[in-house]
Design an enzyme around this catalytic site. Structure first.
Site, PDB file in Angstrom:
ATOM      1  N   GLN A 248      30.128  62.556  28.781  1.00 18.78           N
ATOM      2  CA  GLN A 248      28.287  63.431  29.373  1.00 18.78           C
ATOM      3  C   GLN A 248      27.556  62.850  28.301  1.00 18.78           C
ATOM      4  O   GLN A 248      26.732  62.637  28.674  1.00 18.78           O
ATOM      5  CB  GLN A 248      29.144  64.455  29.382  1.00 18.78           C
ATOM      6  CG  GLN A 248      30.338  65.272  30.032  1.00 18.78           C
ATOM      7  CD  GLN A 248      30.848  66.350  30.091  1.00 18.78           C
ATOM      8  OE1 GLN A 248      30.796  66.939  29.081  1.00 18.78           O
ATOM      9  NE2 GLN A 248      31.681  67.058  30.977  1.00 18.78           N
ATOM     10  N   GLU A 331      45.093  58.193  33.873  1.00 16.57           N
ATOM     11  CA  GLU A 331      46.680  58.730  34.002  1.00 16.57           C
ATOM     12  C   GLU A 331      47.429  57.598  33.497  1.00 16.57           C
ATOM     13  O   GLU A 331      46.697  57.047  33.751  1.00 16.57           O
ATOM     14  CB  GLU A 331      46.809  59.262  35.450  1.00 16.57           C
ATOM     15  CG  GLU A 331      48.006  58.978  36.118  1.00 16.57           C
ATOM     16  CD  GLU A 331      49.021  60.021  34.994  1.00 16.57           C
ATOM     17  OE1 GLU A 331      49.617  60.253  33.846  1.00 16.57           O
ATOM     18  OE2 GLU A 331      49.119  60.472  35.491  1.00 16.57           O
TER      19      GLU A 331
END
Ligand code: GLN
Length: 354
Positions: A248, A331
């Site tokens: 972001q 992950e």
């Protein structure tokens, strides 16, 4: 011990108290993960949040040896809490852990109904207690509480930390890193240098870094906009990989807009599409803000990943600089084909640039 949840719109839920004795205010969010309650509690990105676990049975496999650091999550809501966990790695149960870490909990409430409520109204300010308080007192607490979004300074390292290694020296701008990236890079044998979130570009350049990772972290990119300039300089100087809050902040520093979502993406199995690989991945997510798609039109950023549920932006690259960023969590531990390829691609890019 009684437990009460009071929401800013006046909704009250009565349940049972568990965990540390206390009263705590925060932003109420829901998390749909079926496992990972310890990771949820220990995730610095949850600073200031009270997490309602949608899945009903929490605590089944106990608590494993974890890091000794402070837990920033403000509170936990569960339907049932398992006090007799069964797992060979478990060293204590959830309740004991929460007492030790000072986290207030409320159980015995319909967490799916609470989830549906948040889905309709968006995240809400909330107070939870397992002390003796009247509803009127709780209402007053929510009204008087100040809700902040700047938690990064509490979660970042205070000084530069170095982990010795060979071949590459990778830097991490620590906005509230969860340690899994540091661990993964350490396992690959690379040197890692972790920088406090407000480090200057000179401090970073003094360390002979080959590539930079901007980590995830709590709150909004807006609340740390003072470091946007440094983030842009980092991305102009090194191959850069941004994760969640880091993504972001990169987007913001290159001219995009970051918006608050209604109720965010928090759970273990969000489907994300990778346009480059032309395939979907199931990824863990934990965010309440998102890069505004339309605002990318006038930037040099291109969408690489998209959420398959709501088509929001999940990944970006820069048209000429070596920047890749992702909104979701990497992950790293599953045996299935997973998104660890993104970290490997970044490392390859860093090696090419050396
Ligand atoms: N996992 C994160 O880094 C979350 C980023 C940011 N705090 C958000 O809620 O969107």
């Amino acid at each position: 011990m009684n437990g009460i949840i009071y929401l800013e719109d006046g909704t009250v839920y009565f349940g049972k108290g568990f965990g540390a004795c206390g009263t705590t205010v925060g932003e109420l969010v829901f998390n749909t993960a079926m496992i990972g309650y310890q990771e949820v509690l220990e995730d610095p990105s949850n600073a200031g949040l009270i997490v309602n676990m949608t899945y009903p049975w929490i605590g089944n496999y106990g608590i494993r040896e974890g890091k000794d650091s402070k837990v920033h999550t403000k509170g936990l809501i569960a339907k049932y809490v398992n006090g007799n966990p069964s797992n060979h790695k478990s060293i204590k149960n959830l309740e004991e852990y929460m007492v030790e870490k000072g986290i207030v909990g409320v159980s015995g409430v319909d967490t799916r109904a609470i989830t549906k409520k948040i889905r309709r109204s968006g995240t809400l300010k909330c107070v939870i207690t397992n002390e003796e308080h009247s509803v009127a007192e709780l209402e007053k607490r929510v009204k008087e509480a100040e809700f902040k979004t700047d938690f990064v300074s509490e979660c970042s390292v205070e000084a530069v930390e170095k982990i010795a290694g060979s071949e590459l020296n990778l830097g991490i701008l620590d906005l509230g890193d969860k340690d899994n990236i540091v661990k993964a890079l350490g396992q690959k044998g690379y040197g890692v240098t972790v920088f406090p979130y407000n480090s200057s570009i000179e401090t970073i350049k003094a360390e002979n870094i080959d590539g930079m990772i901007i980590s995830g972290g709590p709150g909004s990119a807006e609340s740390i906009s003072e470091i946007s300039g440094t983030v842009k300089e980092i991305a102009q100087s090194y191959p850069t990989f941004g994760i969640a809050l880091g993504h972001q902040l990169l987007a913001k520093s290159f001219g995009a807009q970051v918006d608050k979502m209604s109720y965010g993406h928090r759970g273990g199995n969000h489907a994300v599409y990778d346009f480059g690989r032309e395939r979907a991945y199931i990824v863990p997510q934990n965010h309440g803000y998102v890069v505004n798609k339309e605002s990318l039109a006038n930037t040099e950023l291109e969408i690489t990943h998209e959420n398959l549920n709501d088509n929001t932006v999940e990944g970006l690259k820069h048209s000429s600089l070596k920047i890749q960023s992702i909104q979701f969590e990497l992950e790293m531990e599953s045996d299935l084909e997973n998104t660890s390829y993104l970290l490997n691609d970044f490392i390859d890019t860093v090696k090419e640039g050396k």
